[in-house]
Design an enzyme around this catalytic site. Structure first.
Site, mmCIF file in Angstrom:
data_model
loop_
_atom_site.group_PDB
_atom_site.id
_atom_site.type_symbol
_atom_site.label_atom_id
_atom_site.label_comp_id
_atom_site.label_asym_id
_atom_site.label_seq_id
_atom_site.Cartn_x
_atom_site.Cartn_y
_atom_site.Cartn_z
ATOM 1 N N VAL A 42 -8.389 -13.579 37.599
ATOM 2 C CA VAL A 42 -8.082 -14.471 36.161
ATOM 3 C C VAL A 42 -8.156 -13.505 34.995
ATOM 4 C CG1 VAL A 42 -9.156 -15.891 34.812
ATOM 5 C CG2 VAL A 42 -9.419 -16.382 37.204
ATOM 6 N N LYS A 238 -13.664 -28.590 34.989
ATOM 7 C CA LYS A 238 -13.163 -27.584 36.045
ATOM 8 C C LYS A 238 -13.656 -27.949 37.511
ATOM 9 C CE LYS A 238 -11.741 -23.866 37.890
ATOM 10 N NZ LYS A 238 -10.156 -23.829 38.320
ATOM 11 N N GLY A 287 -3.391 -29.053 57.170
ATOM 12 C CA GLY A 287 -3.765 -27.676 57.652
ATOM 13 C C GLY A 287 -4.841 -27.247 58.143
ATOM 14 N N CYS A 294 -12.009 -19.962 45.294
ATOM 15 C CA CYS A 294 -12.210 -21.207 44.309
ATOM 16 C C CYS A 294 -13.083 -22.357 45.048
ATOM 17 C CB CYS A 294 -11.178 -21.418 43.395
ATOM 18 S SG CYS A 294 -10.909 -20.198 42.259
ATOM 19 N N LYS A 297 -16.354 -22.317 47.261
ATOM 20 C CA LYS A 297 -17.542 -21.967 46.408
ATOM 21 C C LYS A 297 -17.911 -23.001 45.403
ATOM 22 C CE LYS A 297 -15.947 -19.048 42.767
ATOM 23 N NZ LYS A 297 -16.160 -19.752 41.530
HETATM 24 N N1 LIG Z 1 -9.150 -16.434 41.108
HETATM 25 C C1 LIG Z 1 -8.765 -17.733 41.179
HETATM 26 O O1 LIG Z 1 -7.825 -18.182 41.367
HETATM 27 C C2 LIG Z 1 -9.689 -18.619 39.660
HETATM 28 C C3 LIG Z 1 -8.952 -19.695 39.177
HETATM 29 C C4 LIG Z 1 -9.797 -20.117 38.327
HETATM 30 C C5 LIG Z 1 -11.111 -19.900 37.909
HETATM 31 N N2 LIG Z 1 -11.635 -18.834 38.492
HETATM 32 C C6 LIG Z 1 -13.050 -18.258 38.097
HETATM 33 O O2 LIG Z 1 -12.648 -17.119 37.132
HETATM 34 C C7 LIG Z 1 -13.868 -16.310 37.251
HETATM 35 C C8 LIG Z 1 -13.346 -15.000 37.839
HETATM 36 O O3 LIG Z 1 -12.777 -14.800 38.953
HETATM 37 P P1 LIG Z 1 -11.738 -13.988 39.642
HETATM 38 O O4 LIG Z 1 -10.987 -14.492 41.015
HETATM 39 O O5 LIG Z 1 -10.990 -13.470 38.769
HETATM 40 O O6 LIG Z 1 -12.737 -12.791 40.254
HETATM 41 P P2 LIG Z 1 -12.714 -11.426 40.675
HETATM 42 O O7 LIG Z 1 -14.022 -11.138 41.420
HETATM 43 O O8 LIG Z 1 -11.449 -11.144 41.207
HETATM 44 O O9 LIG Z 1 -13.052 -10.580 39.319
HETATM 45 C C9 LIG Z 1 -14.054 -10.564 38.541
HETATM 46 C C10 LIG Z 1 -14.299 -9.017 37.622
HETATM 47 O O10 LIG Z 1 -15.240 -8.985 36.913
HETATM 48 C C11 LIG Z 1 -15.727 -7.853 37.112
HETATM 49 N N3 LIG Z 1 -17.016 -7.705 36.390
HETATM 50 C C12 LIG Z 1 -18.188 -8.117 36.924
HETATM 51 N N4 LIG Z 1 -19.216 -7.989 36.172
HETATM 52 C C13 LIG Z 1 -18.838 -7.284 34.905
HETATM 53 C C14 LIG Z 1 -19.055 -6.765 33.749
HETATM 54 N N5 LIG Z 1 -20.533 -6.989 33.366
HETATM 55 N N6 LIG Z 1 -18.389 -6.231 32.854
HETATM 56 C C15 LIG Z 1 -17.014 -5.949 32.995
HETATM 57 N N7 LIG Z 1 -16.480 -6.370 34.073
HETATM 58 C C16 LIG Z 1 -17.163 -7.212 35.279
HETATM 59 C C17 LIG Z 1 -15.731 -7.305 38.245
HETATM 60 O O11 LIG Z 1 -15.629 -5.977 38.570
HETATM 61 C C18 LIG Z 1 -14.412 -7.848 38.789
HETATM 62 O O12 LIG Z 1 -13.239 -6.894 38.654
HETATM 63 C C19 LIG Z 1 -14.702 -16.842 38.289
HETATM 64 O O13 LIG Z 1 -15.609 -17.715 37.752
HETATM 65 C C20 LIG Z 1 -13.648 -17.897 39.108
HETATM 66 O O14 LIG Z 1 -14.558 -18.926 39.585
HETATM 67 C C21 LIG Z 1 -10.757 -17.964 39.550
#
Ligand SMILES: NC(=O)c1ccc[n+]([C@@H]2O[C@H](COP(=O)([O-])OP(=O)(O)OC[C@H]3O[C@@H](n4cnc5c(N)ncnc54)[C@H](O)[C@@H]3O)[C@@H](O)[C@H]2O)c1
Length: 468
Positions: A42, A238, A287, A294, A297
């Site tokens: 994200v 969300k 499927g 997402c 969890k």
């Molecule tokens: N992946 C998706 O498709 C998606 C879609 C919508 C919403 N989200 C939500 O967005 C959020 C992020 O998801 P994601 O898939 O990008 O996660 P991710 O695990 O890919 O990335 C999270 C990043 O945050 C970093 N991080 C953790 N603690 C930190 C800190 N204190 N300071 C700086 N960096 C830090 C980690 O090293 C990691 O690179 C989650 O809450 C998720 O539910 C994800």
């Protein structure tokens, strides 16, 4: 003299307006200095797209390897169109990557929180990363800021983040906070960000919502709906959106199983109901169940949040239950057809939780693999992109470098992820490689006539099963 001066000024103004509009920016569009904390799926997409629409963005992360590779133009994730945008905006000096989180907070006016909120052992959202970030923001709040939370967090969390920031804000610097849920889908996230159906922001202060509207103005200009709500509603939107889509998936999977019993075809049924605008055609593809980082969890966290608030979400609970049994149902069916998995070689096609991504988090393909391995099968897996993401700690599971290698000498094929490569493959030639002719396409991807001509016995989901 005056007339000449004003007419020149007028033409210069018109010229400037045309130039700015041709670049896709509204004439009132402003460029902001933005810090993004957490450069995962994200954060990286958000930061890059915000830079692309004209802002100056610093993405930070604690993961040094990730930041080093991004600074060298190497993208740690596979996402269509992202690499070009990262490189372009790095060169244009609108996008920066750093591990200096404190510095990124201090030097930017707007901060987005995009750290992970993974599932904790009891199913609740683990908010440790979000709260750590809140503490760091509080300690580094030396000039006024607006903070937007984008991580998916349960209702009431943004209020807690605000309290944590306040408790660590020893300079008493004023700040505003809002919640901007992210709706992008992995595999098409750049396009989703640039062309969303809607943009939602939750805020206490109308100025915070209108600031968010200004930040995303170039995107809204393309026709996306903008919705400003309370923070609690935005948090709920969300989870409710992801849960609704999960319900749709479990719904069509149950209908597919029923179709098999009565000779109906689930793809025809899905089309017949999806053409009703009240229902919609999306997410009606049967499927192996929903997976990814997402839906699994978020549905669990939503159920837990409801429980904590003294209520139950029966419909969502049912969708989760159906989903939990989905992979074993598919494996059981394959086992019935094979007689047994004992010492059987199976080609598993696809490891990513969906096509066009390398994300294998909670991938149904991996669950299918685990169950088949437990039953004694030997799995030869292949994925066009995600193969390197899978940890291989079982002697009965091997990730092959090509589709041809995965098919060599197998008793049966199980297609788990609908990659285009599988659709375009020459299955007649492939049949010369496999030992058995059984092909379970649990994404209903392949054409039955083509597969029949290739002399595979094709099994799909929600189709007539008079052979068994
Ligand atoms: N992946 C998706 O498709 C998606 C879609 C919508 C919403 N989200 C939500 O967005 C959020 C992020 O998801 P994601 O898939 O990008 O996660 P991710 O695990 O890919 O990335 C999270 C990043 O945050 C970093 N991080 C953790 N603690 C930190 C800190 N204190 N300071 C700086 N960096 C830090 C980690 O090293 C990691 O690179 C989650 O809450 C998720 O539910 C994800």
């Amino acid at each position: 003299m005056h007339i000449l001066f004003f007419s020149r000024f007028f033409f210069f103004f018109v010229f400037l307006t045309i130039i700015l509009s041709s670049k896709g920016f509204a004439s009132d569009a402003r460029c902001y200095k933005i810090g993004v904390i957490g450069t995962g799926y994200v954060g990286l997409v958000l930061g890059t797209c915000l830079a692309e629409i004209g802002h100056t963005v610093t993405c930070c992360d604690l993961d040094t390897r990730k930041i080093d590779s991004l600074n060298n133009g190497l993208i740690p994730i596979y996402e269509h169109g992202l690499e070009e945008l990262v490189i372009k905006n790095l060169h244009d000096n609108r996008l920066f990557f750093t591990t200096e989180v404190a510095e990124a907070i201090q030097s930017n006016d707007i901060i987005f929180i995009t750290v992970g909120t993974p599932e904790s052992l009891n199913g609740e959202a683990n908010l440790d990363f979000v709260f750590d970030t809140a503490r760091t923001i509080g300690k580094n709040l030396k000039n006024p800021k607006t903070i937007f939370v984008k991580s998916t967090v349960p209702m009431g969390t943004v209020q807690k983040i605000k309290e944590i920031i306040t408790n660590h804000n020893h300079f008493n610097t004023p700040f505003e906070i809002g919640y901007a849920p992210e709706f992008l889908r992995e595999g098409s996230s750049v396009n989703d960000f640039m062309n969303p159906d809607r943009v939602v922001v939750g805020a206490e202060n109308p100025d915070t919502a209108s600031l968010f509207k200004k930040i995303v103005a170039p995107i809204l200009k393309k026709g996306a709906k903008f919705l400003s709500t309370s923070i609690a509603s935005a948090e709920m939107i969300k989870y409710a959106a992801n849960s609704f889509l999960s319900v749709k998936i479990s719904f069509i999977n149950e209908i597919a199983d029923f179709c098999e019993l009565v000779g109906a075809d689930v793809d025809e049924v899905a089309m017949g109901i999806g053409l009703d605008k009240r229902i919609g055609a999306e997410f009606l593809k049967p499927g192996p169940g929903f997976g990814g980082s997402c839906f699994p969890k978020d549905t669990l966290a939503f159920l837990k949040a409801a429980e904590k608030n003294g209520t139950s979400l029966h419909v969502i609970q049912a969708a989760v239950d159906v989903n939990d049994f989905r992979p074993s149902k598919i494996v059981d069916r394959l086992e019935t057809m094979l007689g047994s998995f004992d010492r059987k070689k199976i080609a598993l096609l696809g490891l990513a939780f969906k096509e066009e991504t390398d994300d294998v988090r909670a991938s149904p393909a991996l669950k299918l693999m685990e169950i088949m391995v437990k039953k004694g099968a030997f799995i030869q897996a292949y994925d066009p992109i995600a193969g390197t993401q899978v940890q291989n700690d079982s002697p009965n599971f091997e990730v092959k470098a090509s589709l041809i290698e995965a098919l060599a000498g197998v008793d049966a094929v199980l297609l788990a992820t609908p990659w285009k490569e599988f659709l375009e493959f020459d299955w007649t030639k492939a049949r010369l490689l496999t030992k058995g002719d059984l092909f379970f396409d649990c994404r209903n991807l392949l054409d039955p006539v083509t597969m029949n001509e290739a002399t595979f016995e094709l099994i799909q989901i929600g189709k007539k099963i008079d052979r068994f």
